[in-house]
Design a protein around this motif. Structure first.
Motif, mmCIF file in Angstrom:
data_model
loop_
_atom_site.group_PDB
_atom_site.id
_atom_site.type_symbol
_atom_site.label_atom_id
_atom_site.label_comp_id
_atom_site.label_asym_id
_atom_site.label_seq_id
_atom_site.Cartn_x
_atom_site.Cartn_y
_atom_site.Cartn_z
ATOM 1 N N SER A 361 0.886 -1.026 0.023
ATOM 2 C CA SER A 361 0.081 -0.160 0.473
ATOM 3 C C SER A 361 0.697 0.904 -0.743
ATOM 4 N N CYS A 362 1.917 1.391 0.899
ATOM 5 C CA CYS A 362 2.349 2.371 0.644
ATOM 6 C C CYS A 362 3.791 2.402 -0.858
ATOM 7 N N LYS A 365 0.744 3.717 -3.117
ATOM 8 C CA LYS A 365 0.180 5.461 -2.465
ATOM 9 C C LYS A 365 0.999 6.365 -2.654
ATOM 10 N N ASN A 366 2.270 5.829 -3.033
ATOM 11 C CA ASN A 366 3.142 6.728 -3.320
ATOM 12 C C ASN A 366 4.373 7.147 -4.436
#
Length: 605
Positions: A361-362, A365-366
């Motif tokens: 998810s990180c 997101k980025n």
């Protein structure tokens, strides 16, 4: 006189009866012997004595070799070709990290310190000698602190690292006070500092990777926490540092972060460590940190001590400008953020990051999709070039703490990431190797004692041999051959064991005389028609200590070919039946390497 003569019919009848009786007796004792070998009969000692005293060779038409032949060669004929010792100058020869060959390769990105193996016509076909005065290493834990000088007679580190407490020369031994470049007061105090941040003693952390390990004092003292460390360093100007590590009884290999991926599977290590290892972490667009990220398990820790941490204090000592030192530090911070690592600690010369448990998810997101590696198998690494990209994250199940995880079913099996390995296959494998190891211990009662500290399994499979042997007295280097049908090294690491990929057609990345016991299950059958039996045996001899032991398990025809070679290698060997009886084609070859050392006189003659 007439009554004493037998007619032809009677003679034929008695002759036939004699043959039938003899065959019957032979069959009876054969079955009795098989029963005894199985370990299920109460009359084992009687059956064994009968087996030894009964010779059924009176039936000349039963020749064992007619049932097990190799390319027309009679496997029972010993050629007794004597293999000569190499010159004494080769006593510390490392074929794939040879210094002379290394200097012919470019220095950029440490290419010259990577594996560069000899061509077929450059291979040595002789026995690597031990140096004069060689003795058996001290038993663990004394070996952690002392190494006989004669075993690794190199004093350069005692001068170069004198103020850092790496190593000291005292009489006829080297003493290792436990110091390191970033922990001159000893590894214990340094580890205690880390333990105040990371749970090192409860079994959560079991496997560690130490990059640029020196003499591996970090890994040596982590063993007090029941943590196994895979330490590596190049063969370079710090002469014999990996050799010292292995003489101390600490796992280590010759290796470097250069242009080729590390020989470990993805998501292997609970912790990675660099203590002034001088690896340029920010160079090549973060390629080296990305490779550490590949082998670091979700939730794992990355520890960096030394440059560029605390650059404000040391930049002049490092002979760096203030701006350059700050840029080095900023690069590492940026790469760590891109990899979705959270910094959890920084004090003095040490910083610690933790890889997110769920970095998927990180990365989404980025917007890191463009930076992801385009690889189908992140564990396909042998001689594969390192890339400046992020290994796509995978959800990893929570591993049990060690030692529970040693026999728990690994998540790679539970999640179907190990083709051909089911829960049932795994459980049966554990049972099988408990049985095999019990057999080995009956044959050699020193197995499991401190006599055999450094152990290698040349074809580790699921790691069950090492799991059964697990003990503070020893450790096992689990090797998964690169040509194996099943890539099981990730499973081995999930069990809390350590290992490495390797191709046995080449030399292993270690110094001579670094293993006390070598186990090889099916290695010679695996490599049939790929490389020469003699080459593999000579490499085993190179890395085996004098008076070290070898256990080979393979098909009888293969082992007979092996026996014909080891007869000329200064090994004493004995062929044993399978646990389930002599009718099983798989046999066990037990061998011991004789003690001998090289000499100038022998070479001159």
């Amino acid at each position: 006189m007439r009554g004493s003569r037998m007619n032809p019919g009677d003679r034929r009848t008695r002759s036939t009866m004699t043959i039938v009786i003899v065959m019957g007796l032979c069959c009876f004792f054969y079955i009795l012997g098989a029963w005894q070998k199985s370990g299920t009969g109460r009359g084992d000692s009687i059956a064994l004595r009968v087996n030894q005293e009964t010779d059924c060779a009176i039936l000349p038409n039963l020749h064992f070799e007619t049932h097990h032949s190799i390319s027309g060669v009679n496997p029972l004929i010993m050629t007794n070709k004597m293999i000569e010792p190499c010159h004494i100058r080769y006593s510390d020869y490392t074929p794939c990290q040879d210094q002379n060959r290394a200097m012919t390769f470019p220095r950029e990105n440490m290419t010259y310190r990577e594996r560069h193996c000899p061509a077929e016509n450059e291979k040595l076909h002789c026995l690597i000698p031990a140096p004069k005065g060689y003795v058996a290493p001290f038993p663990w834990p004394k070996s952690r602190d002392y190494v006989p000088y004669a075993n690794a007679p190199y004093k350069s580190l005692t001068v170069e690292k004198a103020v850092q407490n790496w190593i000291q020369f005292q009489g006829d031994v080297f003493k290792f006070p436990g110091g390191g470049t970033m922990f001159p007061n000893g590894a214990n105090a340094y580890i205690d500092e880390l333990a105040s941040i990371i749970s090192l003693a409860d079994g959560t952390i079991r496997s560690a990777l130490d990059t640029g390990c020196g003499v591996a004092s970090f890994g040596a003292y982590l063993m007090d926490k029941n943590i196994l460390t895979m330490s590596f360093a190049p063969r370079d100007s710090h002469e014999a540092q990996v050799q010292f590590a292995l003489e101390r009884g600490v796992p280590a290999v010759i290796g470097v972060l250069g242009t080729v991926k590390l020989p470990y599977p993805s998501r292997s290590f609970d912790m990675a460590h660099c203590s002034r290892c001088l690896i340029p972490w920010g160079s090549n667009d973060g390629m080296y940190m990305m490779e550490v990220d590949r082998v670091l398990r979700p939730g794992g820790y990355y520890i960096l001590s030394g440059p560029p941490i605390n650059w404000e204090k040391y930049y002049q000592t490092w002979k760096r400008s203030k701006q350059d030192a700050k840029e080095d530090r900023d690069q590492i911070e940026d790469i760590a953020e891109m990899l979705c690592w959270d910094k959890i600690y920084e004090k003095g010369d040490t910083a610690i990051w933790q890889k997110k448990t769920d970095s998927h998810s990180c990365h989404q997101k980025n917007g890191h999709a463009s930076k992801m590696c385009k690889v189908q198998d992140a564990d396909d690494v042998w001689y594969k070039k390192m890339e400046s990209c992020i290994t796509p994250p995978e959800e990893a199940a929570q591993l049990k703490k060690f030692p529970e995880r040693l026999f728990a079913i690994p998540s790679r099996i539970l999640e179907g990431h190990a083709p051909g390995v089911t829960e049932e296959v795994y459980e049966e494998d554990n049972k099988l190797w408990k049985k095999h190891v019990n057999t080995y211990k009956r044959v050699n009662k020193l197995i499991g004692s401190s006599r055999y500290r450094n152990i290698m399994d040349m074809n580790a499979g699921l790691g069950s041999f090492a799991a059964v042997l697990d003990s503070p007295r020893s450790w096992v280097m689990n090797v998964v051959p690169t040509i194996s049908q099943r890539n099981t090294l990730g499973i081995i690491y999930e069990r809390g064991l350590i290992g490495i990929y390797h191709d046995w057609c080449e030399a292993f990345s270690t110094y001579p005389r670094t293993y006390d016991l070598i186990h090889a299950n099916g290695v010679f059958s695996l490599y049939q028609n790929r490389c020469d039996v003699e080459d593999i045996l000579l490499e085993m001899d190179r890395i085996l200590r004098p008076e070290g032991a070898v256990i080979l398990r393979d098909n009888v025809d293969v082992l007979n070919k092996v026996r014909s070679t080891v007869a000329g290698m200064r090994w004493k060997s004995k062929l044993l039946d399978h646990e389930d009886g002599p009718q099983i084609p798989e046999k066990i070859l037990i061998a011991v390497k004789e003690y001998w050392v090289g000499s100038e006189e022998e070479n001159n003659s």
